[in-house]
Design an enzyme around this catalytic site. Structure first.
Site, PDB file in Angstrom:
ATOM      1  CB  CYS A   1      -0.959  -0.052   1.190  1.00 24.02           C
ATOM      2  SG  CYS A   1      -2.108   1.345   1.335  1.00 24.02           S
TER       3      CYS A   1
ATOM      4  CG  ASP B   1      -6.390  -2.555  -5.323  1.00 24.87           C
ATOM      5  OD1 ASP B   1      -7.027  -1.654  -4.757  1.00 24.87           O
ATOM      6  OD2 ASP B   1      -5.230  -2.869  -4.996  1.00 24.87           O
TER       7      ASP B   1
ATOM      8  CG  HIS C   1      -6.115  -1.777  -1.273  1.00 26.81           C
ATOM      9  ND1 HIS C   1      -5.229  -1.370  -2.252  1.00 26.81           N
ATOM     10  CD2 HIS C   1      -5.672  -1.226  -0.122  1.00 26.81           C
ATOM     11  CE1 HIS C   1      -4.296  -0.608  -1.707  1.00 26.81           C
ATOM     12  NE2 HIS C   1      -4.551  -0.505  -0.409  1.00 26.81           N
TER      13      HIS C   1
END
Length: 259
Positions: free
Chosen positions: A147, A193, A225
């Site tokens: 991330c 995502d 995600h």
């Protein structure tokens, strides 16, 4: 100043980063400060030390059990692991309510800008300080980011001393960063995502292909995600995907460091 919105292939952290599950288990590393950044250090066990160093760039939740356990897992694969807390004890979860929504007085943009500024300034000198102190002539280096941490993987693979990198469910990535990648990169991705949607993911892959970069794409159906760090371990498929992402990254690193 942040790049124009249209140049992002993976968007900056948002609500998509807040969901997920907490994992239980005992961690074994220690924490010390390196270049003003709290640093989690965990080492190989049972004589499987490969002599190499892995830099870990965490998601917006920073140092929490999930990321510490994952760093321990990379150490179990033979790596000396160093994780950076570029949030300096100010992770996103401290600004969340019990239902995982952010608190009403939380300024997400200001929080993000503050920590991005610190991370961009600190990660290069942090990795160098660790290499200088802990590395040997034979040591090789890799990096993994999740991330928020993905952008520092791409930055680290741009004409630096790190040999290979990998990211999962990335955020805040631009076209230019993919163009500048100069070392092998593994992309561990969810089929759908919100932060790195199929069209953007395909464009990133096209940039890597056109630039004749060394890359591999892992693409997992049915997850979202955060799947590689915050999945539901009680769900057999989600656990499988998380473990496959981890194994794929380890095998990617092992191959390129053997060349």
């Amino acid at each position: 100043m942040a790049p124009p919105a249209e140049t992002y292939l993976a968007i900056p952290p948002g609500d998509h980063c807040l969901s997920g599950n907490l994992h239980t288990g005992d961690t074994r590393g220690k924490t010390e400060t390196i270049e003003e950044a709290p640093t989690y250090i965990t080492t190989p066990q049972h004589g499987n030390d490969n002599g190499n160093i892995l830099f870990y760039y965490p998601d917006v939740h920073g140092f929490y059990n999930n990321s510490l356990l994952l760093m321990d897992a990379f150490a179990d694969a033979g790596y000396h692991v160093f994780g950076i807390d570029y949030f300096r004890d100010d992770p996103i979860w401290k600004h969340q309510n019990a239902d995982k929504s952010v608190k009403p007085d939380f300024d997400r943009a200001a929080w993000r800008d503050k920590h991005v500024a610190f991370a961009k300034a600190t990660v290069p000198k942090w990795t160098k300080a660790i290499a200088d102190k802990y590395g040997k002539d034979t040591t090789k280096y890799v990096c993994a980011g999740y991330c928020f941490g993905a952008t520092y993987v791409l930055d680290s693979l741009t004409k630096g001393f790190i040999s290979a990198g990998a990211f999962a469910h990335p955020g805040s990535l631009t076209e230019e960063q993919f163009q500048n990648v100069d070392k092998p990169l593994l992309l561990s991705c969810a089929e759908k995502d919100h932060a790195f949607p199929p069209g953007k993911r395909n464009k990133a892959q096209a940039i890597l292909e056109e630039g004749q970069k060394k890359y591999q794409v892992q693409l997992f159906q049915g997850v979202s995600h955060g799947f590689a760090v915050r999945c539901n371990l009680e769900d057999p498929y989600e656990r499988y995907v998380k473990e496959q992402s981890y194994r794929g990254i380890v095998e990617w690193f092992n191959f390129w460091l053997s060349q």
